[in-house]
Motif scaffolding. Structure first.
Motif, mmCIF file in Angstrom:
data_model
loop_
_atom_site.group_PDB
_atom_site.id
_atom_site.type_symbol
_atom_site.label_atom_id
_atom_site.label_comp_id
_atom_site.label_asym_id
_atom_site.label_seq_id
_atom_site.Cartn_x
_atom_site.Cartn_y
_atom_site.Cartn_z
ATOM 1 N N ALA A 49 0.835 -1.203 0.000
ATOM 2 C CA ALA A 49 0.000 0.000 0.000
ATOM 3 C C ALA A 49 0.868 1.250 0.000
ATOM 4 O O ALA A 49 0.601 2.211 -0.737
ATOM 5 N N SER A 53 1.124 3.932 -3.095
ATOM 6 C CA SER A 53 0.810 5.318 -2.780
ATOM 7 C C SER A 53 2.002 6.229 -3.042
ATOM 8 O O SER A 53 1.839 7.355 -3.537
ATOM 9 N N SER A 58 -1.167 8.288 -5.135
ATOM 10 C CA SER A 58 -2.614 8.061 -5.057
ATOM 11 C C SER A 58 -2.923 7.040 -3.979
ATOM 12 O O SER A 58 -2.363 5.929 -3.998
ATOM 13 N N TRP A 59 -3.798 7.408 -3.059
ATOM 14 C CA TRP A 59 -4.170 6.456 -2.010
ATOM 15 C C TRP A 59 -5.047 5.340 -2.581
ATOM 16 O O TRP A 59 -5.054 4.218 -2.041
ATOM 17 N N GLY A 62 -2.736 2.940 -3.889
ATOM 18 C CA GLY A 62 -2.123 2.340 -2.709
ATOM 19 C C GLY A 62 -2.986 1.232 -2.130
ATOM 20 O O GLY A 62 -2.493 0.143 -1.794
ATOM 21 N N VAL A 123 0.674 9.224 0.035
ATOM 22 C CA VAL A 123 -0.650 9.846 0.138
ATOM 23 C C VAL A 123 -1.533 8.969 1.021
ATOM 24 O O VAL A 123 -1.834 7.825 0.660
ATOM 25 N N PRO A 124 -1.981 9.456 2.188
ATOM 26 C CA PRO A 124 -2.797 8.629 3.085
ATOM 27 C C PRO A 124 -4.242 8.531 2.619
ATOM 28 O O PRO A 124 -4.720 9.354 1.832
ATOM 29 N N VAL A 125 -4.930 7.518 3.132
ATOM 30 C CA VAL A 125 -6.370 7.411 2.892
ATOM 31 C C VAL A 125 -7.051 8.573 3.615
ATOM 32 O O VAL A 125 -6.756 8.830 4.789
ATOM 33 N N ASN A 147 -11.087 7.921 9.519
ATOM 34 C CA ASN A 147 -10.537 7.470 8.250
ATOM 35 C C ASN A 147 -11.589 6.703 7.446
ATOM 36 O O ASN A 147 -12.437 6.010 8.017
ATOM 37 N N LEU A 214 -1.501 3.452 5.753
ATOM 38 C CA LEU A 214 -2.012 4.648 5.084
ATOM 39 C C LEU A 214 -3.133 5.333 5.858
ATOM 40 O O LEU A 214 -3.665 6.340 5.385
ATOM 41 N N THR A 218 1.169 7.043 8.583
ATOM 42 C CA THR A 218 1.501 7.186 7.157
ATOM 43 C C THR A 218 2.970 6.835 6.977
ATOM 44 O O THR A 218 3.818 7.707 6.759
#
Length: 300
Positions: A49, A53, A58-59, A62, A123-125, A147, A214, A218
């Motif tokens: 993941a 990412s 892009s999450w 990821g 990039v995190p969710v 989240n 994510l 992170t």
């Protein structure tokens, strides 16, 4: 009030990866597969993941990479355990060790670091803010702003209950574990159902592992699952695989996980607080064992 909100939100975050992995493990539990490879599936998902990412910024990609990483381990499990009929316990242990080794190797070869990899390019969710609810005192900070995967976990709990207990697939899934010979005689191959169960397990473990790297934090750290797959297995055993019971047990473990982080703010050693969720797991398994002994005595 802020302390209480912090404990509750910490409980929810801590429970989410355990809940998702345990929901996935429920499918293999009912299919009659003793799947201890959930730890490795989550770890593979957590690494891939971050990989997806980081490189694609892009999450979404990821998450897709995380699920694919988990599925790759499930396919190996299917090959050895279902197709070649090797011992499930030995296969699971081997896959967990394989996941630990290969993620550590890739971490050092791809990112050129040891221990922990973090970057602003990961990039995190995202968090999901619910209109109107977020303005309600106490309830808003708890239910809103979590989240996205947390809300997916809630929906997944209801979905798993419906799929297992209210559909034809669920009936066949339970038959695969309770009486495989009868299922085979009906024209449905038990091996096919077990393959499907392992793939579903990998899907949910993929979400749980991706949340760790994510969502919960992170970054990726070596062996960052830290036994959560084993805790998920304990949760399944404690409630005999019932999705709603798993949700309750996961929240309990999540509470102890959050409590450990909270106690660190008051000078308690991190090594001690890190033990709290696992002590709770051992205690829960002890209670379960005692309960089963009582049932056996009553039958006698």
């Amino acid at each position: 009030m802020n302390v209480l909100i912090g404990l509750i939100t910490g409980m929810i975050s801590g429970a989410t990866p355990i809940l998702l992995a345990a929901l996935g493990g429920t499918f293999t539990f009912y299919a009659g597969v003793f799947n201890i490879a959930m730890e490795g599936m989550m770890l593979m998902a957590a690494f891939f993941a971050v990989l997806g990412s980081f490189f694609f910024h892009s999450w979404v990609i990821g998450l897709a990479f995380g699920i694919l990483g988990s599925l790759s381990l499930a396919l190996i499990f299917i090959l050895f355990s279902v197709k070649l009929e090797t011992d499930e316990f030995v296969t699971g242990i081997a896959l967990n060790l394989f996941a630990l080794g290969i993620t550590t190797y890739f971490l050092r070869q791809i990112f050129k670091v040891k221990g922990v990899f973090t970057s602003k390019s990961i990039v995190p969710v995202p968090q999901l803010h619910i209109p109107f609810i977020e303005k309600i005192p106490f309830v808003g900070p708890v239910l809103s702003g979590r989240n996205l995967i947390v809300y997916i976990a809630v929906i997944a709990t209801v979905f798993c209950y419906y799929l297992i207990f209210k559909t034809r697939f669920g009936l066949r899934l339970r038959a695969a574990g309770y009486n495989a010979d009868s299922l085979d005689s009906s024209g449905v191959r038990t091996s096919r159902i077990r393959m499907q169960a392992l793939l579903l397990c990998a899907l949910f473990c993929g979400l749980g592992g991706a949340f760790l790297s994510l969502g919960y934090v992170t970054l990726f750290a070596e062996n960052m699952t830290a036994g959560r797959g084993w805790i998920s297995l304990a949760a399944i055993i404690l409630v005999d695989g019932h999705p709603y019971g798993i949700a309750a047990i996961s929240l309990l473990f999540g509470f102890f996980d959050g409590l450990g982080l909270f106690l660190q703010n008051y000078g308690v050693a991190s090594q001690f607080t890190a033990m709290i969720p696992y002590i709770a797991t051992l205690f829960a398994l002890y209670v379960y064992a005692q309960r089963r002994r009582e049932k056996k005595r009553k039958r006698v």
